[in-house]
Structures are given as C-alpha cells and as structure tokens.
Scaffold this motif. Structure first.
Motif, short mmCIF file in Angstrom:
data_model
loop_
_atom_site.label_atom_id
_atom_site.label_comp_id
_atom_site.label_asym_id
_atom_site.label_seq_id
_atom_site.Cartn_x
_atom_site.Cartn_y
_atom_site.Cartn_z
N ARG A 1 2.24 1.94 -3.42
CA ARG A 1 1.30 2.53 -4.34
C ARG A 1 0.94 3.96 -3.98
NH1 ARG A 1 -1.02 -3.09 -6.09
NH2 ARG A 1 1.09 -3.83 -6.08
N LEU B 1 1.42 11.35 -9.11
CA LEU B 1 0.37 11.70 -10.04
C LEU B 1 -0.40 12.94 -9.62
CD1 LEU B 1 -1.42 8.44 -11.16
CD2 LEU B 1 -0.20 10.07 -12.55
N LEU C 1 0.90 7.25 -6.41
CA LEU C 1 -0.18 8.22 -6.51
C LEU C 1 0.31 9.63 -6.18
CD1 LEU C 1 -3.16 6.28 -4.96
CD2 LEU C 1 -3.05 7.24 -7.22
N MET D 1 -5.65 1.09 -5.15
CA MET D 1 -4.79 2.24 -5.38
C MET D 1 -4.16 2.19 -6.77
SD MET D 1 -3.31 2.62 -1.60
CE MET D 1 -3.08 4.32 -1.84
N GLU D 2 -3.86 0.98 -7.20
CA GLU D 2 -3.35 0.84 -8.56
C GLU D 2 -4.38 1.33 -9.56
OE1 GLU D 2 -1.55 -3.19 -8.68
OE2 GLU D 2 -1.77 -2.93 -10.84
N THR E 1 0.97 1.51 -15.09
CA THR E 1 -0.11 2.47 -15.23
C THR E 1 0.09 3.31 -16.47
OG1 THR E 1 1.09 3.99 -13.82
CG2 THR E 1 -0.56 2.62 -12.77
N LYS F 1 -9.05 -5.25 -3.25
CA LYS F 1 -8.12 -5.06 -2.16
C LYS F 1 -7.65 -3.62 -2.17
CE LYS F 1 -4.80 -8.16 -1.47
NZ LYS F 1 -3.90 -9.30 -1.65
N THR F 2 -7.24 -3.16 -1.04
CA THR F 2 -6.83 -1.76 -0.98
C THR F 2 -5.65 -1.48 -1.88
OG1 THR F 2 -7.58 -1.76 1.31
CG2 THR F 2 -6.27 0.10 0.59
N SER F 3 -4.71 -2.40 -1.92
CA SER F 3 -3.55 -2.15 -2.79
C SER F 3 -3.97 -2.13 -4.25
CB SER F 3 -2.50 -3.23 -2.55
OG SER F 3 -3.04 -4.51 -2.80
N GLU G 1 8.17 -1.77 -8.91
CA GLU G 1 7.65 -0.97 -10.01
C GLU G 1 7.42 -1.80 -11.25
OE1 GLU G 1 6.76 2.22 -8.12
OE2 GLU G 1 6.55 2.11 -10.27
N ILE H 1 0.84 -1.21 0.00
CA ILE H 1 0.00 0.00 0.00
C ILE H 1 0.86 1.24 0.00
CG2 ILE H 1 -1.60 1.32 1.40
CD1 ILE H 1 -2.99 -1.25 2.10
N TYR I 1 -6.80 5.29 -13.25
CA TYR I 1 -8.03 6.04 -13.47
C TYR I 1 -7.76 7.53 -13.52
CZ TYR I 1 -12.94 7.29 -12.76
OH TYR I 1 -14.20 7.80 -12.88
N ILE I 2 -6.90 7.96 -12.64
CA ILE I 2 -6.57 9.39 -12.61
C ILE I 2 -5.90 9.80 -13.91
CG2 ILE I 2 -4.99 11.04 -11.57
CD1 ILE I 2 -5.66 9.87 -8.88
N LYS I 3 -5.00 8.96 -14.37
CA LYS I 3 -4.32 9.28 -15.63
C LYS I 3 -5.31 9.37 -16.78
CE LYS I 3 0.35 7.48 -15.03
NZ LYS I 3 1.24 6.37 -15.40
N HIS J 1 5.91 -4.46 -11.74
CA HIS J 1 4.62 -5.07 -12.00
C HIS J 1 3.45 -4.13 -11.81
CE1 HIS J 1 5.41 -6.04 -7.69
NE2 HIS J 1 4.23 -5.50 -7.58
N ILE J 2 3.72 -2.87 -11.55
CA ILE J 2 2.62 -1.91 -11.56
C ILE J 2 2.72 -1.13 -12.86
CG2 ILE J 2 1.56 0.02 -10.40
CD1 ILE J 2 2.85 -0.85 -7.86
N THR K 1 -6.78 3.32 -9.02
CA THR K 1 -6.98 4.77 -8.89
C THR K 1 -5.93 5.51 -9.68
OG1 THR K 1 -7.74 4.34 -6.64
CG2 THR K 1 -7.29 6.61 -7.23
N ALA K 2 -4.70 5.04 -9.62
CA ALA K 2 -3.64 5.72 -10.35
C ALA K 2 -3.94 5.72 -11.85
CB ALA K 2 -2.30 5.05 -10.08
N LEU L 1 -11.57 15.98 -10.95
CA LEU L 1 -11.49 15.54 -12.34
C LEU L 1 -12.87 15.14 -12.86
CD1 LEU L 1 -8.26 13.34 -12.53
CD2 LEU L 1 -8.68 15.47 -13.72
#
Lengths: 449, 156
Positions: free
Chosen positions: A273, A280, A277, B129-130, B10, B124-126, B5, A270, B135-137, B7-8, B132-133, A304
């Motif tokens: 990540r 970003l 973020l 967050m992935e 984005t 899952k929370t992790s 990094e 967590i 999605y934000i982009k 395996h993430i 979300t990242a 957004l």
C-alpha cells in the motif's frame, strides 16, 4: 459343516477353564437361526460373521427376550475383567484357527499373547485380517462381556446403548468398511472425541473389507482433519474453500512459526500500500523508507485539507450570502470535462420531478428580488430549457442559450435535481449507469417539441 | 504478490459527481437560512467547509469507505441527526488495535495519519493506508472542483 463348526467351538469352550462369555455366545448362537445361514458361506468369513452376527444378535435382540437376564445370569461373573480378556483372546485365537483349518488343535488355548494368535492370523485368508486390529477388538469384546456382567442392574436397554457405542467403535476399527467415505471420516472424528453414537449405529453392517484400506482411509482422514484445524503453519498458499484464512508458505531460510508469518504478511501488505500511496503523492519517488514516506504523505494530506479550507474561505467571500449566482456559474467554463452530457441528463431528468414539486420552488430565497420565484406556469419553460440540455456537450457551448434563462430556473433545477432519491442513486450508481430515468426524458421532450 | 492490486480499489468518481454534490450541498445551505443570512464570516466559512467535506464524502460513495462514513456520522452528530449505515460484514473491532501495531518507527507516523484521516482511529495500518489513498484522491478532486467554482465566481 455347521455342526462341525459348532462342535469345535463348543469343544474349545468346554476346554477353557472359565469361559462364561463363550458359553454365552455359544448359547446365543445356538438360539439364533440367523447365524446358521450366515455360516453356510465361506468358512473364514463365517467366523468373522459369526462374531459380528452374535454381537448384532445380541444387540438386535436386546429388547426381546433372547438377550435377557437369564442369559446374563449364566454369566457367573467370575474372574473379573482380566480373566475375561484372556478368555476372549483365546477365543479369537481359536477362531482364527478354526477359520484356517477345521481340525485345528486346541493347543492355542493356553496362549493369550498377541503374537501367538497374530501368527495364525497372518496365515489366514484376508478377511481374517480383520483380527489384526482385534487387540482393540479384544478389549472391546472384553468390555462387552463386562457389560454383560454388570448388566444385571442396568437392564437390557442400557446394555444395548453401551453395546451400540462399543460396536460402533468396533465397526470402525475392525475391518468394516463404512458405507460411505463420509462415515469413515466421521469415525475418525469420533475418535477425536465427538460423540455421536446414535448416528453411527446405522452404519453397522456386516461387510468384508480390508482393514488396511480402512486404516489408511482413516489415517488420511485424520491427517486431513488435522490439517483443517491448523492455522498458519506451513500450509500452501491457495484458495481453500473450507478455510477462511489466507495461507502463506514459509520461505526458505525464514522462521516458520505462525507469528512471524503473520507479521510478514502484514508487512507485505503495508509495503504494497505504500507503493500505491507513492504513486499518488507527488514527489515521493525520491524518498525511501517507510517513515519518511509516511511523513510525506501526512504533509500532503495536511496541505490538501488546508487548501480546502482556504478555498472555502474564498468562496464565502465571493458569495457573501451563500447564494450563488447560477447564471454566472453556468456561463463560465467551470467544469471542463467530457462527461457533462450525463450530468446534464441528470439535471434534465430531475426536472421531471420539478413539475410535481411546486411547493419547493416557492421556498427559494424570497428575499432576493433579483430571483423570480418560479411558478407552476413556468414549468413548460423549464422543460423547454431542459430539452436543450442533452444536446449540449459542454457548458461553454451553451452560453448564449443559458443567458436567456433566469437564474431561478437553473437554481431550482439544481436544487430540485437533488431530491433525496436522486442523490441516493447517485451515490450508489456513479455517472454512467443512470440511464433509467433519463430515458423518460427524451419522450417527454419529444412531446414538447 | 502480483495479485494484490486486484483487491485494492481506489477509484474515485468523475469531477462532475463531486461538483454536483457540492453544489447541491451549497444550495441546501442557502435554503436552510432563507430569512437570516449569517453575517459572521467565520460561520460562513465553517459552513462552506463542512458542506465541502460532506459533499465530498457523499460523492465518493457514502458507505463504501470508512472515512466517508465516519465523516458523515460526525457531521450528522453535530446536527443532532442520527445517521445509520448498514453494518458491513467485517467489523473493525477494538481488539485489532492491540495486535496490529508492532513497529515503533512507523507507529508514530501512523498515529498522526490516523488523526488526519477521518475514522482512522480504529483501523489496521494496512487498511488505514488504503483509506488514505482513497481520501487523498477525493480530496484532490474536491479541491479542483472548488478551485473551478471560485474561479468561475470571482469577479473579473
């Protein structure tokens, strides 16, 4: 020499008070010429082989008439299991002695304690170390004889099955080295409760190897199998082919139970990540702490989304009939980016489809008088239009060229450009690798030109 | 965890892809109602907004991301269409929900995030967050495209 050996054994058998088992063995031994050939070899090994071969012969001949109710019936079944145990241990002790010195006195007869016959074992040659594990062997042999005792009702087949099972375990525990390393692993696994006796019976082969080796091997196997069954714990962090889990090493001074380890892994994920973020979301560098960061992120996402809504409102007001002005679109510097060429190639390649889909073009907004409905006749025009597209690097460069064409062309191009197949390809293959269909286009265009 | 990094991923496609998809969706919108254009502004706005989200989800990679799938499924449901995506190997089951949220402080914030990001209810929370990242982009890209469009179309 053979006779001597036999004589010794028979002496011992006669000396012992109740040794129906030994009688049985002796009788079976006599009836089988196989063993004699075996016994012609080295004496210590002979004893070993003798045991094995007798067992084997018992097994092998079970379906035959040799090991038959008559031999079983010799068995008076006196004394019960305990007595037989003693008897067998004596026999083993005797065997050890026999292997050592031929003329060993039968003084060992009375001693059935483990230490007593362990001593002669130690002094004997290495193959006789087989007997070091034979406390178990003795039990098994006892059980073997028990089976014999009970075998009247069961019949030979059942005996052999049980004997097979027994023997397989005997072979694994005593000094038999299994033919492959796998089977030793198998045996260790067997001891853990899986029962595949039939598969293992094939590995019963007389061979002489150090039991210590086997023991060690089995120990290592058991360790390995234990390790493979454990999760979390203190396994090292590595890419293990036969495990699906990510293993984490417990750090110094931290709790090592699996729950806390999993917690730690999760927390690390967590936080990693969160760092992502942070890059970003603008303005997150100053904020520290997970909660505040998350608040920031949430605010950003909300902003957004509000922006999208606001822009869509604006769009709708600009284009009141959801019917946008392609000409205006193309003529302005709307999408400044360096990858326009590929985009244009996409569009031009889509025009190839246009030629075939005449019906679709007719559906374009017949209400709008300003838009000319594209005729099949005009496909050449669109093609020539498209021929110029790949040459354009930016939309802004092509204002003059574009303005000569009707909105309808552009609209239809873009509309048809997104036939379902295309879009799926787009989805799977983003921008760069769409060279396949677009390669067709230059040839067509060259034909045009 | 220097290797993390790897395996993430984005990555988001270029602006053009978003633009193309958006335009396509818009043109679909216009062809859907060839004879009667809706007069109510709110309807139009909603349609455009929906078109924007759908095109964004498509441009970002239909099945690569959980949020895009959830978005498209939601949109298809409203149209009474049934959209099927190929099932991935790892299924996010409801069991995970219980075992993965233990920190009360971040839990509240994570809950809010789940409400915002489409398809976030089961992650899952992790993983959340992935998503979300990414999605934000994608959102920021879409916003840029729309801004350009509006600027291009607005009368001078």
């Amino acid at each position: 020499m053979d006779n001597e050996l036999f004589m010794n054994v028979s002496e011992m058998t006669s000396l012992s008070s109740s040794s129906p088992a030994m009688l049985n063995w002796a009788s079976s031994m006599e009836t089988h010429p196989l063993e004699q050939s075996v016994i012609t070899r080295n004496v210590p090994r002979d004893c070993f082989f003798w045991e094995k071969s007798t067992e084997q012969s018992v097994i092998g001949s079970a379906p035959t008439s040799h090991v038959s109710p008559p031999s079983v019936s010799n068995f008076s079944g006196g004394g019960g299991g305990a007595g037989e145990n003693h008897v067998i241990r004596e026999l083993i002790g005797n065997l050890g002695n026999v292997g050592d010195i031929h003329g060993a006195p039968a003084s060992i007869l009375g001693n059935s304690s483990g230490s007593r016959y362990a001593a002669p074992m130690m002094s004997s040659s290495p193959p006789l170390d087989a007997f070091s594990g034979d406390s178990r062997f003795a039990e098994r042999a006892a059980r073997f004889s028990c089976f014999n005792g009970r075998g009247k009702t069961n019949g030979p087949v059942a005996e052999t099955a049980s004997i097979n099972g027994e023997l397989t375990r005997v072979s694994s525990t005593s000094a038999l080295k299994p033919p492959t390393g796998e089977s030793s692993g198998e045996s260790s696994r067997k001891r853990k409760g899986k029962s595949k006796e039939n598969s293992h019976s094939s590995t019963v082969t007389p061979s002489h190897n150090l039991p210590k080796e086997v023991e060690e091997k089995e120990d290592s196997d058991s360790k390995r199998s234990k390790k493979s069954k454990e999760n979390g714990g203190e396994d090292t962090k590595s890419i293990d082919p036969y495990k699906d889990f990510i293993h984490v090493r417990a750090r110094r001074g931290q709790a090592t139970d699996s729950h806390s380890l999993a917690e730690r892994v999760r927390r690390e994920k967590i936080s990693e990540r969160m760092k992502l973020l942070q890059d970003l979301v603008p303005g997150c560098n100053k904020v520290t702490g997970k909660a505040l960061m998350l608040d920031e992120i949430i605010n950003y996402v909300q902003s957004l989304q509000r922006q999208v809504e606001f822009l869509s409102m604006k769009l709708s007001s600009v284009n009141t009939r959801l019917d946008f002005n392609m000409d205006a679109l193309m003529s302005k510097d709307i999408f400044p980016s360096s990858n326009n060429q590929q985009v244009l190639q996409l569009e031009s390649s889509s025009d190839i489809l246009l030629a075939d889909h005449h019906s679709h073009t007719l559906q374009l907004n017949p209400n709008d008088p300003s838009i000319n409905i594209m005729n099949p006749m005009e496909t050449s025009e669109s093609r020539s239009f498209n021929s110029q597209l790949p040459t354009l690097t930016h939309f802004t460069d092509s204002i003059s060229q574009f303005s000569t064409f009707s909105e309808d062309d552009l609209h239809s191009i873009i509309h048809m450009g997104f036939a379902q197949n295309h879009i799926r390809e787009l989805n799977h293959v983003h921008s760069t690798s769409f060279q396949g269909p677009s390669n067709q286009v230059p040839s067509h265009m060259k034909a045009e030109l | 965890m220097a290797f993390a990094e790897n395996h993430i991923n984005t990555d988001v496609p270029e602006k053009d892809v978003f633009a193309l998809h958006f335009l396509q969706t818009l043109s679909n919108l216009s062809t859907q109602n060839p004879f009667s254009s809706p007069d109510k502004k709110s309807d139009r706005v909603k349609k455009i907004k929906k078109a924007a989200y759908v095109s964004m989800a498509r441009a970002a990679g239909c099945t690569d991301r959980l949020w895009s799938r959830a978005l498209l499924q939601r949109a298809a449901k409203r149209n009474n269409k049934i959209v099927r995506f190929p099932r991935r190997r790892k299924r996010v089951t409801w069991l995970r929900r219980r075992s993965n949220r233990r920190d009360p402080v971040e839990e509240a914030a994570a809950e809010r995030l789940r409400n915002l990001v489409p398809g976030g209810g089961e992650m899952k929370t992790s993983k959340l967050m992935e998503e979300t990242a990414h999605y934000i982009k994608c959102l920021s890209m879409q916003v840029k495209v729309m801004q350009c469009l509006v600027d291009g179309l607005s009368p001078k």
